[in-house]
Write an enzyme that holds these catalytic residues in place. Sequence first.
Site, PDB file in Angstrom:
ATOM      1  N   ASP A 147      19.154 -24.711  -0.563  1.00 38.09           N
ATOM      2  CA  ASP A 147      18.752 -23.814  -1.643  1.00 38.09           C
ATOM      3  C   ASP A 147      17.573 -24.327  -2.443  1.00 38.09           C
ATOM      4  O   ASP A 147      17.279 -25.523  -2.461  1.00 38.09           O
ATOM      5  CB  ASP A 147      19.916 -23.644  -2.623  1.00 38.09           C
ATOM      6  CG  ASP A 147      20.153 -24.919  -3.450  1.00 38.09           C
ATOM      7  OD1 ASP A 147      20.374 -25.980  -2.839  1.00 38.09           O
ATOM      8  OD2 ASP A 147      20.081 -24.855  -4.697  1.00 38.09           O
ATOM      9  N   ASP A 203      17.756 -36.915   2.874  1.00 34.89           N
ATOM     10  CA  ASP A 203      16.449 -37.126   2.258  1.00 34.89           C
ATOM     11  C   ASP A 203      16.354 -38.625   1.942  1.00 34.89           C
ATOM     12  O   ASP A 203      16.054 -39.435   2.823  1.00 34.89           O
ATOM     13  CB  ASP A 203      16.368 -36.210   1.029  1.00 34.89           C
ATOM     14  CG  ASP A 203      15.020 -36.219   0.322  1.00 34.89           C
ATOM     15  OD1 ASP A 203      14.100 -36.889   0.783  1.00 34.89           O
ATOM     16  OD2 ASP A 203      14.886 -35.533  -0.713  1.00 34.89           O
ATOM     17  N   THR A 204      16.656 -39.061   0.719  1.00 31.44           N
ATOM     18  CA  THR A 204      16.650 -40.500   0.413  1.00 31.44           C
ATOM     19  C   THR A 204      17.833 -41.220   1.062  1.00 31.44           C
ATOM     20  O   THR A 204      17.786 -42.428   1.288  1.00 31.44           O
ATOM     21  CB  THR A 204      16.752 -40.735  -1.107  1.00 31.44           C
ATOM     22  OG1 THR A 204      18.005 -40.234  -1.569  1.00 31.44           O
ATOM     23  CG2 THR A 204      15.620 -40.046  -1.838  1.00 31.44           C
ATOM     24  N   GLY A 205      18.910 -40.471   1.323  1.00 32.77           N
ATOM     25  CA  GLY A 205      20.118 -41.073   1.878  1.00 32.77           C
ATOM     26  C   GLY A 205      21.145 -41.446   0.816  1.00 32.77           C
ATOM     27  O   GLY A 205      22.216 -41.952   1.136  1.00 32.77           O
ATOM     28  N   LYS A 250      14.637 -36.307   6.778  1.00 31.35           N
ATOM     29  CA  LYS A 250      13.259 -36.594   6.364  1.00 31.35           C
ATOM     30  C   LYS A 250      13.074 -38.104   6.547  1.00 31.35           C
ATOM     31  O   LYS A 250      13.377 -38.887   5.635  1.00 31.35           O
ATOM     32  CB  LYS A 250      13.047 -36.209   4.901  1.00 31.35           C
ATOM     33  CG  LYS A 250      13.121 -34.702   4.630  1.00 31.35           C
ATOM     34  CD  LYS A 250      13.001 -34.426   3.138  1.00 31.35           C
ATOM     35  CE  LYS A 250      13.013 -32.942   2.816  1.00 31.35           C
ATOM     36  NZ  LYS A 250      13.104 -32.693   1.357  1.00 31.35           N
ATOM     37  N   ARG A 252      19.920 -19.852   0.367  1.00 30.89           N
ATOM     38  CA  ARG A 252      20.893 -20.417   1.314  1.00 30.89           C
ATOM     39  C   ARG A 252      21.215 -19.468   2.455  1.00 30.89           C
ATOM     40  O   ARG A 252      21.591 -19.892   3.544  1.00 30.89           O
ATOM     41  CB  ARG A 252      22.207 -20.752   0.601  1.00 30.89           C
ATOM     42  CG  ARG A 252      22.100 -21.836  -0.448  1.00 30.89           C
ATOM     43  CD  ARG A 252      23.511 -22.282  -0.850  1.00 30.89           C
ATOM     44  NE  ARG A 252      23.548 -23.050  -2.078  1.00 30.89           N
ATOM     45  CZ  ARG A 252      23.352 -24.365  -2.176  1.00 30.89           C
ATOM     46  NH1 ARG A 252      23.071 -25.062  -1.084  1.00 30.89           N
ATOM     47  NH2 ARG A 252      23.417 -24.972  -3.332  1.00 30.89           N
TER      48      ARG A 252
HETATM   49  P1  IMP Z   1      19.538 -37.425  -0.747  1.00 29.70           P
HETATM   50  O1  IMP Z   1      20.784 -37.856  -1.465  1.00 29.70           O
HETATM   51  O2  IMP Z   1      18.282 -37.799  -1.458  1.00 29.70           O
HETATM   52  O3  IMP Z   1      19.521 -37.846   0.719  1.00 29.70           O
HETATM   53  O4  IMP Z   1      19.520 -35.864  -0.775  1.00 29.70           O
HETATM   54  C1  IMP Z   1      20.454 -35.193  -0.062  1.00 29.70           C
HETATM   55  C2  IMP Z   1      20.887 -33.877  -0.668  1.00 29.70           C
HETATM   56  O5  IMP Z   1      19.869 -33.274  -1.479  1.00 29.70           O
HETATM   57  C3  IMP Z   1      21.133 -32.947   0.480  1.00 29.70           C
HETATM   58  O6  IMP Z   1      22.494 -32.967   0.838  1.00 29.70           O
HETATM   59  C4  IMP Z   1      20.667 -31.608  -0.042  1.00 29.70           C
HETATM   60  O7  IMP Z   1      21.759 -30.930  -0.601  1.00 29.70           O
HETATM   61  C5  IMP Z   1      19.626 -31.941  -1.084  1.00 29.70           C
HETATM   62  N1  IMP Z   1      18.259 -31.841  -0.498  1.00 29.70           N
HETATM   63  C6  IMP Z   1      17.476 -32.833  -0.029  1.00 29.70           C
HETATM   64  N2  IMP Z   1      16.297 -32.387   0.410  1.00 29.70           N
HETATM   65  C7  IMP Z   1      16.321 -31.046   0.217  1.00 29.70           C
HETATM   66  C8  IMP Z   1      15.375 -30.004   0.489  1.00 29.70           C
HETATM   67  O8  IMP Z   1      14.259 -30.192   1.006  1.00 29.70           O
HETATM   68  N3  IMP Z   1      15.773 -28.749   0.158  1.00 29.70           N
HETATM   69  C9  IMP Z   1      16.989 -28.480  -0.408  1.00 29.70           C
HETATM   70  N4  IMP Z   1      17.904 -29.421  -0.673  1.00 29.70           N
HETATM   71  C10 IMP Z   1      17.566 -30.700  -0.360  1.00 29.70           C
END
Ligand code: IMP
Length: 178
Positions: free
Chosen positions: A162, A106-108, A134, A168
Amino acid sequence: MNEVRILDKTFRELISEQSIRKRIDEIALQINREFVGSEVIFVGILNGAFMFAADLFRKIDLNARITFVKLASYQGISSSGSIKELIGWNEDLVNKRILVVEDIVDTGATLERTVNELVIRNVADIKIATMLLKPAAYTRDIPINYIGFEIPSKFVVGYGLDYNGFGRNLPSIYTLIR
Ligand code: IMP
Ligand code: MG
């Protein structure tokens, strides 16, 4: 089953079980080719990546090991921005080729944290596989080597992902509609 209700929210199918399976076969083929002759350690990020990691790993035809680490950054349906590392990192990864397996980027932030943890352990090289990306939300510049599907920046569940712990077990991926 096109719509599902989880807790207070309704989701609609976005990616079918069959499309997921087909895409995993393609990615596994690519990984098998690109790592041919090498040993590799898959590092799955729990909880979300358990299903993708299992389905991908069983298609791998290399000298491969798998381990899991647990990181969490989500609360409800949005990223909290801060990541709590919960368990893991007890393997000797020095000089090993690593394939990080994520459910979704998502954001990384989670990915960046994971890559940093690997870099300080002096691994040989790091490749990244994620089932979902994303792109509009991704703010880091770590290259992602294997991407299942690019999706809009909307909350999704299923196939390991989830909503407050539920959903899940759904075999397809569902997107929030209301
Ligand atoms: P990030 O650190 O913002 O990239 O988010 C990554 C983590 O958040 C992923 O490994 C997921 O576990 C959770 N995540 C991000 N987007 C979603 C979503 O749309 N549904 C469920 N979990 C998400
Ligand atoms: Mg995850």
